[in-house]
Design a protein around this motif. Structure first.
Motif, mmCIF file in Angstrom:
data_model
loop_
_atom_site.group_PDB
_atom_site.id
_atom_site.type_symbol
_atom_site.label_atom_id
_atom_site.label_comp_id
_atom_site.label_asym_id
_atom_site.label_seq_id
_atom_site.Cartn_x
_atom_site.Cartn_y
_atom_site.Cartn_z
ATOM 1 N N CYS A 1 1.460 3.493 -3.233
ATOM 2 C CA CYS A 1 0.513 4.431 -3.633
ATOM 3 C C CYS A 1 1.034 5.899 -3.945
ATOM 4 O O CYS A 1 1.738 6.516 -3.107
ATOM 5 C CB CYS A 1 -0.541 4.508 -2.577
ATOM 6 S SG CYS A 1 -1.979 5.771 -3.073
ATOM 7 N N ILE A 2 0.762 6.319 -4.919
ATOM 8 C CA ILE A 2 1.188 7.654 -5.540
ATOM 9 C C ILE A 2 0.165 8.824 -5.507
ATOM 10 O O ILE A 2 0.056 9.740 -6.291
ATOM 11 C CB ILE A 2 1.760 7.733 -7.170
ATOM 12 C CG1 ILE A 2 1.061 7.132 -8.023
ATOM 13 C CG2 ILE A 2 3.114 6.995 -6.758
ATOM 14 C CD1 ILE A 2 1.559 7.484 -9.417
ATOM 15 N N ARG A 3 -1.121 8.287 -4.797
ATOM 16 C CA ARG A 3 -2.325 9.267 -4.694
ATOM 17 C C ARG A 3 -2.847 9.696 -5.880
ATOM 18 O O ARG A 3 -3.102 11.155 -6.202
ATOM 19 C CB ARG A 3 -2.076 10.328 -3.628
ATOM 20 C CG ARG A 3 -1.321 9.932 -2.309
ATOM 21 C CD ARG A 3 -2.195 9.472 -1.523
ATOM 22 N NE ARG A 3 -1.667 9.210 -0.278
ATOM 23 C CZ ARG A 3 -1.291 8.139 0.280
ATOM 24 N NH1 ARG A 3 -1.171 7.100 -0.399
ATOM 25 N NH2 ARG A 3 -0.779 8.177 1.532
ATOM 26 N N CYS A 4 -3.125 8.982 -7.008
ATOM 27 C CA CYS A 4 -3.468 9.459 -8.203
ATOM 28 C C CYS A 4 -5.193 9.366 -8.536
ATOM 29 O O CYS A 4 -5.671 10.074 -9.205
ATOM 30 C CB CYS A 4 -3.111 8.541 -9.211
ATOM 31 S SG CYS A 4 -3.841 6.790 -9.274
ATOM 32 N N ALA A 5 -5.964 8.633 -7.505
ATOM 33 C CA ALA A 5 -7.272 8.417 -7.319
ATOM 34 C C ALA A 5 -7.863 7.573 -8.542
ATOM 35 O O ALA A 5 -9.184 7.515 -8.577
ATOM 36 C CB ALA A 5 -8.005 9.774 -7.483
ATOM 37 N N ALA A 6 -6.964 6.895 -9.134
ATOM 38 C CA ALA A 6 -7.504 6.076 -10.294
ATOM 39 C C ALA A 6 -8.566 5.064 -9.482
ATOM 40 O O ALA A 6 -9.670 4.776 -10.170
ATOM 41 C CB ALA A 6 -6.587 5.146 -11.337
ATOM 42 N N CYS A 7 -8.067 4.280 -8.420
ATOM 43 C CA CYS A 7 -8.827 3.410 -7.943
ATOM 44 C C CYS A 7 -10.267 3.847 -7.394
ATOM 45 O O CYS A 7 -11.145 3.277 -7.687
ATOM 46 C CB CYS A 7 -8.139 2.940 -6.726
ATOM 47 S SG CYS A 7 -7.601 4.032 -5.460
ATOM 48 N N ILE B 1 -0.840 -1.942 -7.037
ATOM 49 C CA ILE B 1 -1.207 -2.264 -5.816
ATOM 50 C C ILE B 1 -2.276 -3.390 -5.815
ATOM 51 O O ILE B 1 -3.349 -2.843 -6.491
ATOM 52 C CB ILE B 1 -1.599 -1.105 -4.785
ATOM 53 C CG1 ILE B 1 -0.383 -0.023 -4.759
ATOM 54 C CG2 ILE B 1 -1.991 -1.369 -3.528
ATOM 55 C CD1 ILE B 1 -0.582 1.199 -3.985
ATOM 56 N N LEU C 1 -5.051 -4.018 -4.413
ATOM 57 C CA LEU C 1 -6.054 -3.507 -3.489
ATOM 58 C C LEU C 1 -7.083 -4.704 -2.947
ATOM 59 O O LEU C 1 -7.192 -4.601 -1.850
ATOM 60 C CB LEU C 1 -6.868 -2.211 -3.947
ATOM 61 C CG LEU C 1 -6.024 -1.124 -4.131
ATOM 62 C CD1 LEU C 1 -6.327 0.009 -5.337
ATOM 63 C CD2 LEU C 1 -5.702 -0.289 -2.957
ATOM 64 N N MET D 1 -8.251 2.975 -1.957
ATOM 65 C CA MET D 1 -7.094 3.243 -1.304
ATOM 66 C C MET D 1 -7.506 3.640 -0.006
ATOM 67 O O MET D 1 -6.764 3.052 1.242
ATOM 68 C CB MET D 1 -6.337 4.082 -2.058
ATOM 69 C CG MET D 1 -6.915 5.450 -2.297
ATOM 70 S SD MET D 1 -6.878 6.762 -0.957
ATOM 71 C CE MET D 1 -5.262 7.365 -1.105
ATOM 72 N N CYS E 1 -4.522 0.625 -11.106
ATOM 73 C CA CYS E 1 -3.507 1.104 -10.318
ATOM 74 C C CYS E 1 -2.223 1.451 -10.980
ATOM 75 O O CYS E 1 -1.835 0.326 -11.318
ATOM 76 C CB CYS E 1 -3.473 0.415 -8.883
ATOM 77 S SG CYS E 1 -2.163 1.059 -7.687
ATOM 78 N N PRO E 2 -1.688 2.448 -10.873
ATOM 79 C CA PRO E 2 -0.300 2.780 -11.796
ATOM 80 C C PRO E 2 0.777 2.364 -11.301
ATOM 81 O O PRO E 2 1.840 1.797 -12.035
ATOM 82 C CB PRO E 2 -0.179 4.173 -11.833
ATOM 83 C CG PRO E 2 -1.261 4.633 -10.698
ATOM 84 C CD PRO E 2 -2.017 3.768 -10.331
ATOM 85 N N VAL E 3 0.792 1.795 -10.122
ATOM 86 C CA VAL E 3 1.991 0.917 -9.343
ATOM 87 C C VAL E 3 1.266 -0.438 -8.916
ATOM 88 O O VAL E 3 2.415 -1.052 -7.921
ATOM 89 C CB VAL E 3 2.350 1.816 -8.136
ATOM 90 C CG1 VAL E 3 3.302 2.949 -8.560
ATOM 91 C CG2 VAL E 3 1.335 2.398 -7.102
ATOM 92 N N MET F 1 0.685 -1.222 -0.006
ATOM 93 C CA MET F 1 -0.003 0.067 -0.190
ATOM 94 C C MET F 1 0.902 1.302 0.008
ATOM 95 O O MET F 1 0.370 2.330 -0.371
ATOM 96 C CB MET F 1 -0.805 -0.085 1.117
ATOM 97 C CG MET F 1 -2.210 1.010 1.310
ATOM 98 S SD MET F 1 -3.154 0.755 -0.155
ATOM 99 C CE MET F 1 -3.226 2.270 -1.000
HETATM 100 S S1 SF4 Z 1 -4.762 3.888 -8.049
HETATM 101 FE FE1 SF4 Z 1 -3.290 2.834 -6.885
HETATM 102 S S2 SF4 Z 1 -1.793 4.872 -6.964
HETATM 103 FE FE2 SF4 Z 1 -3.651 5.412 -7.191
HETATM 104 S S3 SF4 Z 1 -4.586 6.166 -5.543
HETATM 105 FE FE3 SF4 Z 1 -5.250 4.255 -5.778
HETATM 106 S S4 SF4 Z 1 -4.067 2.836 -4.892
HETATM 107 FE FE4 SF4 Z 1 -2.985 5.006 -4.864
#
Ligand code: SF4
Lengths: 489, 217
Positions: A327-333, A391, A393, A356, A387-389, A324
């Motif tokens: 996470c780069i806080r992109c909000a895609a999830c 994760i 989830l 997230m 998720c770009p990295v 977790m």
């Molecule tokens: S998609 Fe992945 S990186 Fe982006 S906010 Fe959600 S958990 Fe974080």
């Protein structure tokens, strides 16, 4: 635990909390204005991301590299934080370490008081929400001004953000017109609905004066670059840059998890961030700030302070939830989550909403204080796919559920369902049969809409959300087919 | 305070050690080469680099013109002001390229940083990248950061040899500067914007409402 204190305070002020997920979600579903705003947001964000990703030749390879960079940085966090610290100091900045939210608040408050600050400008930062900074500064008599337009709107509305990159996504133009009428015109406009350009220009003018008269500017950081001791700030409005350039002191607050080795690593992550968040190849303004103003610089702050916050992150590093921290806080999830899309961010009850947030909130505030969040999920897996990295989830949510089960805080009804599933999952043949029958049935029930608003035997579930009817072949069948194709190739 | 630092580091090292004992130890430079030795995935194009840059400027809602010589900058600025119906006044960064110019008498040229009542600013970019149509401006005596964000209109001169394909190339170029890293490295892609009201894109949030690029040889 200090986090609980912050939580309690926010909970009281905002009448919202993660313990109350179910009633909050129900209320959100009945709120017609909120549903109108959410409908627009959902389509907007997913479309933008799709286009942004489509135009990139090998987005999967980019995600894989992003994952490796973040994993590597986490695996060597101690080395990179040391390097970061010494580079910030070499550039003339100061580094402060905070174990928890209370320590971070005290450090920042102390710095502002030292500067005899009366007005503090801020650019949008989730971590300052995490540490509940604004109330602390306000109690000390400071005028705290949020400068990101969305954040400014919800500050006027006295609400917390409902989305990590679009904090006012739940507000309609009518509501914003009313807020500006109240706060900029003392009600003289009689709540007339106004055009977007007019609203934006008005906010620009009001906030310009605040920028120019601020004593301290507070920003977060999207990344920390160990190589150079730089903080990275990403915006479209330019507010972060006015925040760190104009006042005499710049304070940046960041989690220790934000560190990456080099400028090139940050570059790869920026390619992922923009596309995943807003579909942009590059946000309008991406800034690398290193230390305070140099002797012959014509502008910039005299002082630069970096506050590095742990607040449970080092604990996450050691356990099963380490992923977790990528996470780069992109909000895609959350943009791709059917639960978030149905209820918005406030129902989650704390700073971080969506998938997230359902993982982070229990880890930050304790599983016992957020018992519904690991269940606020249909396990459809879309969040992990975008998720770009990378994760996982849904896996982390499952892990939280099993932790919770072990902590024996789930009620009996839920446990029975889980036991049946657990039994089936351990019997591959039976499981296969059950899901084949189940998914066919669901597809028929879902009809052309592809969604089920009522699910037999799961009324408690579908009263709060639509269940997406299974599309196409089952995963198990797809997997088998793909393995066969691979063997043939 | 140093207590906090020690305790955080101790917690991190403990957490990592537990893991390292399971997976074996790699020094950070060794481990980094597992990804960093290959070129990162990035967008490609099959048109000339400058064309890519100009296309991306268009996409970012920036405007541009190509000048034959840097001596034409003054006339181009003058013409821009007239086109936009702006008063004949401009704030100019104290950059050697701009200071060498002979400004027409009827244009008020003010140097340095300015805060209020600022319509038009003129800067020189330190680099640009074709990947995304982005200008790069480094803070310093020759380029005040506030000039990038306070004016309503930002005009930026870009010497063509500063145009690079990718962000990685920009870092290569900037690392050669003796003052690297400057306080602020600003990557600017088009004029300021916001989508915070009903997800609708609106230009001119807090920074410039328009961005105009003057390419010079
Ligand atoms: S998609 Fe992945 S990186 Fe982006 S906010 Fe959600 S958990 Fe974080």
């Amino acid at each position: 635990m200090p986090t609980d204190r912050a939580l309690g305070r926010r909970g009281k002020a905002m009448q919202i909390s993660p313990q109350e997920f179910k009633p909050q979600a129900r209320a959100a579903l009945k709120d017609a204005t909120l549903q109108q705003a959410l409908g627009r947001a959902k389509v907007g964000f997913t479309e933008k991301r799709r286009k942004g990703v489509e135009h990139f030749d090998d987005f999967e390879a980019l995600r894989e590299r992003g994952r490796r960079i973040r994993d590597h940085a986490l695996n060597h966090m101690d080395e990179y934080l040391e390097r970061l610290e010494s580079m910030v100091q070499a550039a003339g900045g100061q580094v402060h370490w905070a174990r928890d939210d209370a320590e971070a608040r005290d450090i920042i408050l102390g710095l502002c008081q030292q500067r005899q600050a009366r007005r503090v400008t801020k650019s949008k930062s989730m971590i300052t929400e995490e540490i509940a900074l604004n109330p602390a500064l306000e109690r000390a008599g400071m005028d705290v001004v949020e400068t990101d337009l969305g954040e400014y709107i919800i500050q006027l509305a006295k609400e917390p953000p409902s989305h990590i990159i679009g904090p006012a996504i739940h507000k309609t133009r009518q509501q914003i017109s009313e807020l500006f009428d109240t706060y900029h015109h003392q009600g003289a406009l009689k709540a007339k609905l106004r055009e977007i350009p007019e609203l934006v220009t008005e906010a620009r003018e009001v906030l310009r004066d605040k920028f120019l008269s601020a004593d301290v500017g507070i920003t977060g950081a999207n990344f920390l670059v160990a190589e150079t001791g730089s903080i990275v700030l990403v915006t479209n409005e330019g507010n972060a840059d006015l925040t760190h350039t104009l006042p005499g002191m710049h304070i940046s607050v960041a989690g220790i998890d934000k560190v990456v080795p080099t400028l090139e690593d940050a570059t790869t992550l920026l390619r992922l961030l923009g596309r995943s968040a807003t579909g942009q190849e590059m946000s309008c303004y991406t800034t690398f700030v290193t230390g305070p103003r140099r002797t012959d610089d014509p502008d910039g702050p005299e002082e630069f302070h970096l506050v590095l916050l742990d607040n449970g992150r080092s604990r996450m590093l050691s356990g099963p939830y380490r992923d977790m921290l990528r996470c780069i806080r992109c909000a895609a999830c959350m943009n791709h989550c059917p639960v978030y899309g149905a209820i918005g961010g406030h129902a989650y009850g704390w700073v971080y909403p969506g998938p997230m947030g359902s993982v982070l909130t229990p880890l930050f505030v304790g599983l016992e204080n957020a018992r519904d969040l690991p269940h606020a999920c249909t396990l459809n897996g879309r969040c992990a796919t975008v998720c770009p990295v990378k994760i996982p989830l849904p896996d982390l949510l499952r892990q939280l559920r099993s932790d919770q089960f072990r902590q024996d805080i789930v009620d009996r009804r839920t446990r029975l369902g889980l036991r049946v599933w657990g039994y089936l999952a351990r019997q591959p043949r039976l499981y296969s049969l059950a899901t084949r029958v189940g998914s066919r049935l669901l597809r028929i029930l879902g009809g052309r809409r592809g969604r089920l608003s009522r699910l037999p035997l799961a009324g408690g579930w579908t009263s709060g959300r639509d269940f997406p009817a299974p599309q196409g072949a089952r995963f198990r069948d797809q997997w088998k087919k793909r393995q066969q194709q691979r063997r043939q190739a | 305070m140093s207590d906090a630092r020690d305790q955080i580091f101790r917690a991190i090292v403990e957490a990592l050690d537990r893991n390292r004992n399971l997976g074996g130890t790699l020094s950070s430079s060794e481990a980094r080469s597992s990804y960093a030795d290959t070129t990162p995935p990035r967008p490609g194009w099959d048109i000339p680099m400058q064309q890519r840059f100009l296309d991306k400027l268009d996409a970012a809602a920036a405007s541009w013109e190509i000048l034959e010589s840097s001596e034409d900058i003054t006339a181009a600025v003058h013409a821009y002001l007239q086109r936009q119906g702006l008063p004949a006044a401009v704030r100019v960064a104290e950059h050697p390229l701009l200071e060498a110019l002979r400004w027409p008498e009827d244009l008020t040229v003010t140097p340095g940083t300015a805060h209020q009542g600022l319509d038009v600013g003129l800067s020189v970019a330190d680099a640009a990248m074709a990947e995304t149509g982005t200008l790069i401006l480094c803070s310093g005596p020759e380029s005040p950061t506030s000039l990038v964000f306070l004016p309503d209109h930002h005009l930026v001169v870009l010497p063509q040899d500063r145009l690079m394909p990718y962000m990685e190339d920009v870092w290569g170029l900037l690392r050669e500067r003796p003052d690297f890293p400057p306080r602020s490295v600003n990557y600017v892609t088009g004029p300021s914007r916001t989508a915070d009201v009903e997800q609708t894109m609106q230009l001119g949030a807090h920074g410039p409402r328009s961005l105009h690029v003057l390419l010079v040889p």
